[in-house]
Scaffold this motif. Structure first.
Motif, PDB file in Angstrom:
ATOM      1  N   ALA A  29      43.545  38.866  43.946  1.00  0.00           N
ATOM      2  CA  ALA A  29      43.378  39.421  45.291  1.00  0.00           C
ATOM      3  C   ALA A  29      42.702  40.781  45.222  1.00  0.00           C
ATOM      4  N   HIS A  30      43.096  41.593  44.256  1.00  0.00           N
ATOM      5  CA  HIS A  30      42.473  42.915  44.101  1.00  0.00           C
ATOM      6  C   HIS A  30      40.996  42.764  43.756  1.00  0.00           C
ATOM      7  N   ASP A  32      39.045  40.391  44.577  1.00  0.00           N
ATOM      8  CA  ASP A  32      38.332  39.945  45.778  1.00  0.00           C
ATOM      9  C   ASP A  32      37.984  41.115  46.691  1.00  0.00           C
ATOM     10  N   GLU A  33      38.794  42.155  46.642  1.00  0.00           N
ATOM     11  CA  GLU A  33      38.628  43.285  47.565  1.00  0.00           C
ATOM     12  C   GLU A  33      37.928  44.496  46.955  1.00  0.00           C
ATOM     13  N   CYS A  34      37.943  44.627  45.640  1.00  0.00           N
ATOM     14  CA  CYS A  34      37.457  45.851  44.994  1.00  0.00           C
ATOM     15  C   CYS A  34      36.188  45.565  44.197  1.00  0.00           C
ATOM     16  N   ARG A  35      35.092  46.106  44.676  1.00  0.00           N
ATOM     17  CA  ARG A  35      33.798  45.867  44.042  1.00  0.00           C
ATOM     18  C   ARG A  35      33.753  46.463  42.624  1.00  0.00           C
ATOM     19  N   SER A  38      35.867  44.331  40.307  1.00  0.00           N
ATOM     20  CA  SER A  38      35.205  43.035  40.172  1.00  0.00           C
ATOM     21  C   SER A  38      34.025  43.132  39.214  1.00  0.00           C
TER      22      SER A  38
END
Length: 80
Positions: A29-30, A32-35, A38
């Motif tokens: 989930a992190h 998915d949200e943190c460029r 990622s």
């Protein structure tokens, strides 16, 4: 789990599948949200795949001898 540092600190365990399901979901989930995380994760996966293409490394012909010498030296050191 909160913060990029705590997520990135667990990347190795995540990569190896050594986390429980809940922890893996939190990291996913992190990601998915943190460029930034990622991107870091993608870099680690790329490195892992690249290393996988290298194939096995042949063992040195004198490996057994080197191990025996190292064990012998360690035993001598521990006796002193």
């Amino acid at each position: 789990m909160n913060g990029c540092e705590s997520v990135q600190a667990r990347f190795s365990e995540y990569l190896d599948g050594r986390l429980n399901g809940r922890e893996m979901q939190q990291i996913a989930a992190h990601l998915d949200e943190c460029r930034e995380c990622s991107h870091e994760w993608d870099s680690l996966r790329y490195i892992q795949r690249s290393l996988g293409t290298l194939g096995p490394v042949p063992e040195p012909k004198d490996l057994l001898l080197r191990i025996r010498v190292a064990v012998s030296q360690e035993r001598a050191r521990s006796r002193q």
